[in-house]
Design a protein around this motif. Structure first.
Motif, PDB file in Angstrom:
ATOM      1  N   LYS A 106      -7.623   2.958  -1.212  1.00  4.82           N
ATOM      2  CA  LYS A 106      -6.723   4.193  -1.689  1.00  4.82           C
ATOM      3  C   LYS A 106      -7.737   5.164  -1.416  1.00  4.82           C
ATOM      4  O   LYS A 106      -9.006   5.078  -2.075  1.00  4.82           O
ATOM      5  N   PHE A 146      -1.059   5.470  -8.075  1.00  4.66           N
ATOM      6  CA  PHE A 146      -1.608   4.959  -7.313  1.00  4.66           C
ATOM      7  C   PHE A 146      -1.535   3.917  -8.525  1.00  4.66           C
ATOM      8  O   PHE A 146      -1.448   3.453  -9.283  1.00  4.66           O
ATOM      9  N   ASN A 161      -2.117  -1.022   5.239  1.00  3.35           N
ATOM     10  CA  ASN A 161      -1.264  -1.554   3.398  1.00  3.35           C
ATOM     11  C   ASN A 161      -2.403  -0.824   2.601  1.00  3.35           C
ATOM     12  O   ASN A 161      -2.123  -1.333   1.271  1.00  3.35           O
ATOM     13  N   ARG A 167      -2.288   3.492   5.940  1.00  3.60           N
ATOM     14  CA  ARG A 167      -0.526   2.201   5.939  1.00  3.60           C
ATOM     15  C   ARG A 167      -0.756   1.118   7.064  1.00  3.60           C
ATOM     16  O   ARG A 167      -0.071   0.405   5.927  1.00  3.60           O
ATOM     17  N   GLU A 199      -3.095   3.570   0.783  1.00  2.00           N
ATOM     18  CA  GLU A 199      -2.057   4.347   0.298  1.00  2.00           C
ATOM     19  C   GLU A 199      -2.905   5.384   0.707  1.00  2.00           C
ATOM     20  O   GLU A 199      -4.599   5.921   0.265  1.00  2.00           O
ATOM     21  N   SER A 210      -3.125   9.264   7.652  1.00  3.55           N
ATOM     22  CA  SER A 210      -1.786   8.069   6.764  1.00  3.55           C
ATOM     23  C   SER A 210      -1.772   6.667   7.549  1.00  3.55           C
ATOM     24  O   SER A 210      -0.832   6.024   7.245  1.00  3.55           O
ATOM     25  N   ARG A 235      -2.849   9.932  -0.846  1.00  2.00           N
ATOM     26  CA  ARG A 235      -1.260  11.019  -1.587  1.00  2.00           C
ATOM     27  C   ARG A 235      -2.779  12.569  -1.341  1.00  2.00           C
ATOM     28  O   ARG A 235      -3.911  12.058  -0.942  1.00  2.00           O
ATOM     29  N   ASN A 261       2.405  11.928   0.640  1.00  2.00           N
ATOM     30  CA  ASN A 261       2.663  11.378  -0.834  1.00  2.00           C
ATOM     31  C   ASN A 261       2.145  12.494  -1.616  1.00  2.00           C
ATOM     32  O   ASN A 261       0.001  12.844  -1.423  1.00  2.00           O
TER      33      ASN A 261
END
Lengths: 110, 160
Positions: A42, A110, A72, A69, A74, A65, A76, A98
């Motif tokens: 994250k 998240f 898996n 991804r 994320e 990004s 922000r 995002n």
């Protein structure tokens, strides 16, 4: 200019102080990739103290990004000022990321 | 500003534009300081707002990076020359490198859905979006840029 990395509640936060441009983008990329390889999934990049971003800086964000991804994870983005919002919209990268209005909003998402 | 200090006499003629040139090695680490120097010169002439902080700073950064990376192939012994003409109405810059040039029209649209996730290819696009005039010489190793102090802002609401 510098990139400060901090971690809390399972989220890696990176503060971009100054510019994110061709001359320093690799430093940001490496810092995030090191965390990704270390198992973090994250990520939040905070632009509250950012001046400007050039096309190379945007390219690094796109690259990160994708890599996050693929694992898996994320990503922000938070606190884009009006100039940065315009830049993301001109390049249509606002559709790819995002983007949260605030750090708290990004962390809560998240 | 010095030309505003001539009070009491007839209205002063518009001051001559200031001209100067910078020359730097193709070292990407110089870009930020060159942009900052030019930004400060423009602030002295009351440039400001997004046209300075977004259009000028990012556009200038792109032009210098293109010259160093694609023009001079990151060869630090090759120079980038920036000729500047500025007054209170506009700044005009000629950024030239020692490369063989390129065809600026052969750049795919980075905002096309198929290209949006590409990590590169946004530099020329941004340059054209952010500067008021962008004109390459015939072989593509020099670009003339013009940014007016006043003008439409690429606002988020404009749909640009």
């Amino acid at each position: 200019m510098s990139f400060q990395v901090s971690k809390s509640n399972g989220v890696v936060a990176v503060d971009v102080d100054g510019q994110l441009i061709v001359g320093n983008r690799q430093e940001l990329k490496q810092k995030v990739l090191d965390e990704l390889e270390g198992g973090e999934r994250k990520f939040m990049i905070d632009f509250a103290n950012t001046g400007y971003i050039d096309s190379s800086g945007l390219g690094v964000l796109v690259s990160l990004s994708k890599k996050i991804r693929e694992q898996n994870g994320e990503l922000r983005l938070a606190n884009l000022n009006e100039d940065l919002r315009t830049l993301f919209e001109l390049t249509k990268l606002d559709t790819l990321f995002n983007i949260a209005d605030s750090r708290d909003q990004a962390l809560a998402s998240f | 500003m010095s030309f505003l200090d001539r009070s009491g006499g007839p209205a002063p003629a518009a001051p001559e534009p200031e001209e100067f040139a910078l020359e730097l090695p193709s070292d990407l680490r110089h870009i930020e300081s060159v942009v900052a120097y030019l930004e400060n010169r423009l602030r002295e002439l009351e440039y400001g707002g997004p046209r300075l902080t977004l259009n000028f700073r990012v556009g200038m950064c792109e032009a210098l990076a293109n010259a160093m990376i694609y023009g001079n192939g990151r060869d630090a012994t090759k120079r980038v020359r920036v000729s500047v003409t500025l007054d209170r109405a506009r700044v005009s810059l000629m950024v030239s490198d020692e490369g063989a040039g390129f065809d600026p029209d052969c750049v795919p649209d980075p905002t096309a859905p198929a290209n949006r996730e590409r990590t590169g290819g946004r530099g020329i696009f941004l340059l054209r979006k952010l500067m008021d005039e962008v004109e390459y010489n015939a072989c593509g190793n020099a670009v003339r840029l013009v940014l007016n102090r006043e003008g439409p802002v690429r606002s988020r609401a404009s749909g640009e």
